[in-house]
Design a protein around this motif. Sequence first.
Motif, PDB file in Angstrom:
ATOM      1  N   ARG A  12      36.689  46.219  31.612  1.00 23.41           N
ATOM      2  CA  ARG A  12      37.061  45.808  32.967  1.00 23.41           C
ATOM      3  C   ARG A  12      38.489  45.300  33.027  1.00 23.41           C
ATOM      4  N   LEU A  71      41.235  48.029  32.017  1.00 29.35           N
ATOM      5  CA  LEU A  71      41.503  48.950  33.117  1.00 29.35           C
ATOM      6  C   LEU A  71      42.330  48.275  34.200  1.00 29.35           C
ATOM      7  N   ALA A  72      41.976  47.041  34.530  1.00 26.15           N
ATOM      8  CA  ALA A  72      42.714  46.315  35.570  1.00 26.15           C
ATOM      9  C   ALA A  72      44.170  46.104  35.167  1.00 26.15           C
ATOM     10  N   LEU A 103      46.181  49.267  35.677  1.00 27.32           N
ATOM     11  CA  LEU A 103      46.431  49.543  37.090  1.00 27.32           C
ATOM     12  C   LEU A 103      47.394  48.536  37.722  1.00 27.32           C
ATOM     13  N   CYS A 119      44.953  39.670  32.758  1.00 33.85           N
ATOM     14  CA  CYS A 119      43.956  40.693  32.451  1.00 33.85           C
ATOM     15  C   CYS A 119      44.203  41.305  31.066  1.00 33.85           C
ATOM     16  N   LEU A 149      33.613  50.130  37.048  1.00 32.75           N
ATOM     17  CA  LEU A 149      34.742  50.564  37.883  1.00 32.75           C
ATOM     18  C   LEU A 149      34.897  49.641  39.090  1.00 32.75           C
ATOM     19  N   TRP A 150      33.784  49.265  39.701  1.00 31.29           N
ATOM     20  CA  TRP A 150      33.842  48.345  40.835  1.00 31.29           C
ATOM     21  C   TRP A 150      34.466  47.020  40.408  1.00 31.29           C
ATOM     22  N   GLY A 179      36.391  46.425  37.752  1.00 33.71           N
ATOM     23  CA  GLY A 179      37.769  46.549  37.280  1.00 33.71           C
ATOM     24  C   GLY A 179      38.756  46.856  38.384  1.00 33.71           C
ATOM     25  N   VAL A 180      38.396  47.792  39.269  1.00 29.01           N
ATOM     26  CA  VAL A 180      39.348  48.254  40.286  1.00 29.01           C
ATOM     27  C   VAL A 180      39.326  47.363  41.518  1.00 29.01           C
ATOM     28  N   VAL A 181      38.144  47.107  42.047  1.00 30.01           N
ATOM     29  CA  VAL A 181      38.048  46.394  43.320  1.00 30.01           C
ATOM     30  C   VAL A 181      38.082  44.880  43.111  1.00 30.01           C
ATOM     31  N   THR A 201      38.717  43.025  40.354  1.00 32.89           N
ATOM     32  CA  THR A 201      39.803  42.450  39.554  1.00 32.89           C
ATOM     33  C   THR A 201      41.171  42.795  40.120  1.00 32.89           C
ATOM     34  N   VAL A 202      41.475  44.073  40.315  1.00 34.33           N
ATOM     35  CA  VAL A 202      42.809  44.451  40.804  1.00 34.33           C
ATOM     36  C   VAL A 202      43.027  43.916  42.219  1.00 34.33           C
TER      37      VAL A 202
END
Length: 357
Positions: free
Chosen positions: A64, A67-68, A71, A210, A242-243, A245-247, A249-250
């Motif tokens: 998680r 990936l964050a 990005l 992160c 993915l949720w 890491g992307v939504v 965390t980012v």
Amino acid sequence: MKRSDLPEGAGPAEPTAATAATARSRHGRLGALLAAVACCLVGASFTANSVLGDYPLAGGQALRYGLACVLLLPLAARGEPVRAPLRALSGRQWGRLAALAAVGMVGFNLAVLAAEGSAEPAVPGVFVGCAPVAVAVIAPALDGRRPAPAVVAGALSVAAGAFVVLGWGRTDTAGLLWSLGALVGEVGFAVLAVPVLRPLGPRLLSAAACGLAAVESALLGLVLDGGGWLRTPDGGEAAALLWQGVVVTVVGFVCWYVGVQRIGAERATLFSGLIPVSAAATAPLVGTGGYGPAQAGGSLLVGLGVALGSGVLGTASGRSAAAVQDHGGDGRGVVDHADTAAAGEADQPGPGDHGPG
């Protein structure tokens, strides 16, 4: 136009006190909105966590946060190298970043999971719901200010609302201690970040934290789980990761730290009361809970506390809950501490630099 060409007594237009107050109010509202969005995303992520029960915790956190970080780095750079502000950090500030990742990110998640091993989920949830009260007292003390009465009153209402939403459950001594650890992690996530938020700004701070959290998670996984610390996730696990890491965390971290930057840690943490509200509201969507009168009443208490403490009702203003000086290129028009440099100038040590860590 030369000054001599201006009518006598005229000069360049300067912002009036009313204009400045309007700008502060606008930026404060945006900060409050972003903090609320971040906490709602975190609350929804608790529902997503229900499909990760069999996935190695440390490995999942490493994926998680790794990936964050990948990005976030391009967002933080925005066409400019990020090495210079990172190199400018002192050893003490790097220590704060490492503590933020260890305590507020990796440690928080581990504490919640461990607490739920011997206590019902509501127990750590209630402890985390007390974070606004702790931050309302700790954050201003570290910055040489007195706690704002309206913020403290709002925090108490938020904590009470979280208790009503979640209720209480079965626990033992270990569950209570791990829940207390989760509270420490939640407080640390807000308080430890303030001194490094000033020189780095929300995006670069999120990316650096992160990256450190991914490394710390991987090392912890190797120690606790050996070769089984990481495996290929199945479809549901991959979607949940993915949720997160992307939504969560980012998007969530950047929104959170912009909120902290604009309205201060103690006001921003009031919105953590939206985490159990969001979790309770989304739980029926996946069949893991219900939303009834207790959840509705608790949500009203949380909303009242947020409105009272964040200044929506016009009762919490001034230096008693100041915003955080940000990186010069990351957030224009921010209301600064009186003892920090203006945006775009070199960051100066302030009282908050003598905080935890």
